[in-house]
Design an enzyme around this catalytic site. Structure first.
Site, mmCIF file in Angstrom:
data_model
loop_
_atom_site.group_PDB
_atom_site.id
_atom_site.type_symbol
_atom_site.label_atom_id
_atom_site.label_comp_id
_atom_site.label_asym_id
_atom_site.label_seq_id
_atom_site.Cartn_x
_atom_site.Cartn_y
_atom_site.Cartn_z
ATOM 1 N N HIS A 320 0.994 -1.240 -0.126
ATOM 2 C CA HIS A 320 -0.361 -0.077 0.395
ATOM 3 C C HIS A 320 0.682 1.716 -0.162
ATOM 4 C CE1 HIS A 320 -3.639 1.665 0.429
ATOM 5 N NE2 HIS A 320 -2.583 2.435 0.922
ATOM 6 N N ALA A 321 0.121 2.121 -0.197
ATOM 7 C CA ALA A 321 1.192 3.151 -1.494
ATOM 8 C C ALA A 321 1.404 4.336 -0.109
ATOM 9 C CB ALA A 321 0.620 4.183 -2.560
ATOM 10 N N HIS A 350 0.109 12.046 -5.401
ATOM 11 C CA HIS A 350 -0.466 11.454 -4.601
ATOM 12 C C HIS A 350 0.588 12.085 -3.550
ATOM 13 C CE1 HIS A 350 -3.735 11.365 -1.021
ATOM 14 N NE2 HIS A 350 -2.281 10.419 -0.850
ATOM 15 N N GLU A 351 1.567 10.804 -3.510
ATOM 16 C CA GLU A 351 2.593 10.914 -2.701
ATOM 17 C C GLU A 351 3.795 11.585 -2.864
ATOM 18 O OE1 GLU A 351 0.535 7.783 -1.858
ATOM 19 O OE2 GLU A 351 1.457 8.630 -0.361
ATOM 20 N N HIS A 354 3.025 14.493 -0.114
ATOM 21 C CA HIS A 354 3.254 14.542 1.265
ATOM 22 C C HIS A 354 4.764 14.756 1.403
ATOM 23 C CE1 HIS A 354 -0.041 12.255 2.331
ATOM 24 N NE2 HIS A 354 -0.061 11.539 1.362
ATOM 25 N N GLU A 378 -3.478 15.384 2.766
ATOM 26 C CA GLU A 378 -3.915 14.177 1.409
ATOM 27 C C GLU A 378 -3.914 15.096 0.201
ATOM 28 O OE1 GLU A 378 -3.009 10.697 4.086
ATOM 29 O OE2 GLU A 378 -3.180 11.114 1.677
ATOM 30 N N HIS A 480 -6.438 0.768 5.930
ATOM 31 C CA HIS A 480 -6.805 1.997 7.003
ATOM 32 C C HIS A 480 -7.778 1.355 8.091
ATOM 33 C CE1 HIS A 480 -5.858 4.061 2.744
ATOM 34 N NE2 HIS A 480 -5.638 4.710 3.435
ATOM 35 N N TYR A 490 -8.938 12.048 4.419
ATOM 36 C CA TYR A 490 -9.310 11.485 3.027
ATOM 37 C C TYR A 490 -10.846 12.357 1.886
ATOM 38 C CZ TYR A 490 -5.431 7.501 2.968
ATOM 39 O OH TYR A 490 -4.522 7.652 3.176
HETATM 40 C C1 LIG Z 1 -2.182 6.359 -1.515
HETATM 41 C C2 LIG Z 1 -3.094 6.519 -0.541
HETATM 42 C C3 LIG Z 1 -1.649 6.829 0.975
HETATM 43 SE SE1 LIG Z 1 -1.932 8.326 1.729
HETATM 44 C C4 LIG Z 1 -3.958 6.484 0.529
HETATM 45 O O1 LIG Z 1 -3.973 5.315 0.799
HETATM 46 N N1 LIG Z 1 -5.085 6.660 -0.435
HETATM 47 C C5 LIG Z 1 -5.071 7.788 -1.594
HETATM 48 C C6 LIG Z 1 -6.853 7.774 -1.691
HETATM 49 C C7 LIG Z 1 -7.038 6.954 -0.792
HETATM 50 C C8 LIG Z 1 -6.465 6.438 -0.054
HETATM 51 C C9 LIG Z 1 -6.778 4.805 -0.391
HETATM 52 O O2 LIG Z 1 -5.945 4.555 -1.231
HETATM 53 O O3 LIG Z 1 -7.571 4.390 0.140
HETATM 54 ZN ZN LIG Z 2 -1.664 10.545 1.394
#
Ligand SMILES: C=C(C[SeH])C(=O)N1CCC[C@H]1C(=O)O
Ligand SMILES: [Zn+2]
Length: 597
Positions: A320-321, A350-351, A354, A378, A480, A490
């Protein structure tokens, strides 16, 4: 307690912030070692560093609580005292603290190492979420195959973690109560520094619901045309396995099933990338160049040497990024299992948002090296991505040849954007509305699973492909929820990013109200030093000032406001209302029948 001179207070906080920075440095190094090599030894080593530092953080918080720093005439001292006296899990005794970190990291390890069996070759059980299962969810058009992968994943990544999740709920509740919070939900909400935040959140959601209902109705109508009435109901919840994403949080992967103007096909940007021999490295270089074009910070050499940007084949990693700040020597890194396609092109930006934030506020004392509103962190990368994904920008980097869309192509593009930006809102809203209800004991443990699906249906009109009961436990199938990552950040980011985009596009001369050539969806701030200066200033404050103050300086507003988002999508919203009434599309949905009544 004696009153302390401001000079003494400044010296105290200077020393404590340097010790705090060192603790952060140690914690993130240990956590990165575990996340980039998921073994039990690394997990235990990480927990040991966390536990050692929790004792120090607790002592510092208690020292500050028993002082009168919060009464100092120096506003900066008062703010530092406020932030550093907020204890989370470190309020727990060592035994409970270790048990909590064990529960969270065990859920994370399970998520990172879950493999499922192939639909077409049941003896091959090596498929991972990234890239295999996500590829099937994006490209398969066989409801049976889609349902297979949905169930494999939820059963193996979700249900097996019920006990760990129950332990997590028990111990975070205990920590919240030790800090005089009514619940762990209230501990999370305090980071928005706005007593009115939850009401604002509900108000924003209600403002956007009519637009979402138009999208939901249209998608259900077109999906029913494609898959037939046995698979998709006319007026009920949309079966979520058809929507191109394991959690149905964005539907743009399957847009070809419901393109508004199919005679105006989308450019296959992924094919163009492959044709041009794009590498993962190239995606990151393009992102880096965008920030540099704004006059903002370049990625330091350590980023390129120490990041992990593709899945290694010799060990397990948390794919997970995520972006990492090591609180020392501009050591910032990204860890993600990148593939060469448009989805990951977006995630890279997105990353990198950060990462830019970390670099912009690195001069702040450790306590202020964060965002004043979790939604800001975010939103940064997503704002840049709004420019990058525009037809104008994709043409400028040679990925498409049409930089100026006609009205029909514009509706298609706005629809694709709405399938991630608007569709996301009920999902993001539910992720924490659900956890708030669990943390506040408004849903009792025997109903945790049915309560989850009831809320996904109520707020988003989607449901599982198969019946679920309270013998299943599906929430930990989402990263998450395993990793104790608050999610409303988010939701807030999806609203803030359009406020930021509008301000930056104005500064870049790319947007002017009522100028049909300079609309928000046709704005590309690339190269604008004016925009870069404003964004750098906004980010450099970190959390040293209240978010409403720095927002006002940046965009002139003092609240999270959906107006810019609705302006960006207005042509699509008008088109959907006309098209849905022309087609006689029913709007709204009823209760799901996939859980026992
Ligand atoms: C890319 C990330 C790491 Se901060 C992320 O968890 N995001 C970005 C969009 C929403 C959320 C998800 O994947 O659920
Ligand atoms: Zn993020």
């Amino acid at each position: 307690s004696c009153s302390v001179s401001t000079l003494d207070a400044r010296r105290f906080f200077e020393r404590e912030n340097e010790l705090l920075r060192q603790r952060y440095h140690e914690e993130y190094l240990a956590s990165y070692t575990y996340n980039t090599n998921v073994t039990d030894d690394n997990r235990q080593a990480m927990i040991a560093v966390y536990a050692r530092n929790a004792v120090q953080n607790k002592q510092l918080a208690q020292k500050i609580k028993s002082s009168d720093y919060h009464l100092s005439e120096d506003a900066d001292i008062r703010r530092q005292a406020l932030h550093l006296s907020k204890m989370g899990a470190s309020a727990l005794n060592t035994e409970d603290y270790l048990a909590l970190q064990n529960a969270i990291s065990s859920m994370q390890s399970n998520y990172a190492t879950t493999n499922v069996c192939s639909y077409t070759n049941r003896s091959d059980c090596s498929l991972t979420l990234e890239p295999h299962i996500q590829e099937r969810l994006s490209n398969s058009r066989d409801p049976a195959e889609l349902a297979w992968y949905w169930r494999e994943w939820y059963d193996k990544a979700g249900t097996s973690q019920k006990d760990n999740f129950a332990e997590y709920v028990r111990l975070t509740r205990k920590a919240a109560h030790l800090n005089d919070h009514r619940s762990y939900a209230d501990y999370w909400v305090q980071f928005y520094e706005d007593a009115d935040f939850e009401r604002q959140l509900d108000a924003s959601f209600k403002q956007l619901l009519p637009f979402y209902r138009q999208i939901h109705g249209y998608v259900r109508y077109r999906l029913r045309q494609h898959y037939g009435e046995d698979v998709v109901p006319a007026e009920g919840n949309i079966p979520m396995h058809l929507l191109g994403n394991m959690w149905a949080q964005s539907w743009n992967e399957v847009i070809d099933l419901f393109t508004p103007y199919p005679e105006k096909p989308f450019v296959d940007v992924k094919a163009e990338m492959v044709q041009q021999n794009y590498t993962v490295q190239k995606l990151f270089e393009l992102g880096d160049q965008f920030f540099q074009s704004l006059g903002m910070r370049a990625l330091p050499p350590s980023f390129w040497n120490l990041s992990l940007i593709t899945r290694p084949d010799d060990r397990q990693v948390v794919c997970h990024a995520s972006a990492w700040d090591f609180y020392q020597d501009s050591d910032v890194r990204i860890k993600m299992c990148t593939e060469v396609d448009m989805h990951y092109f977006f995630v890279v930006h997105h990353e990198l948002g950060h990462i830019q934030y970390y670099l912009q506020y690195e001069q702040q004392p450790a306590v202020f090296r964060g965002a004043p509103n979790p939604g800001f962190h975010e939103a940064v990368g997503d704002v840049i991505a709004l420019s990058v994904m525009s037809a104008k920008h994709l043409k400028s980097i040679g990925l498409t040849d049409n930089g100026r869309l006609d009205e029909k192509s514009r509706i298609n593009e706005l629809f694709k954007q709405a399938l991630s930006k608007i569709v996301f809102l009920p999902f993001g809203y539910t992720m924490d509305k659900y956890r708030y209800a669990v943390f506040r004991n408004e849903i009792e443990e025997p109903q945790w699973n049915c309560g989850f699906w009831q809320m996904r249906s109520e707020y988003g009109g989607v449901e599982p492909p198969v019946s679920r009961t309270d013998k299943d436990f599906d929430p930990p199938a989402k990263y998450h929820i395993d990793a104790d990552v608050e999610y409303l950040r988010y939701f807030a980011a999806h609203i803030f990013q359009f406020q930021f985009h509008k301000a930056l596009c104005s500064l870049a001369g790319q947007y002017a109200p009522n100028d049909s050539r300079r609309t928000l969806d046709n704005c590309d701030i690339f190269g604008s030093k004016e925009a870069g200066r404003a964004l750098s200033k906004f980010l450099s404050h970190g959390s040293s000032r209240h978010w409403k103050e720095v927002l006002q300086e940046f965009t002139g507003e003092t609240e999270m406001d959906t107006s810019a988002l609705l302006e960006y999508f207005d042509p699509l919203y008008q088109w959907l209302k006309q098209e849905n009434s022309r087609l006689g599309v029913p709007l709204g949905w009823g209760e799901t029948n996939k859980i026992p009544t």
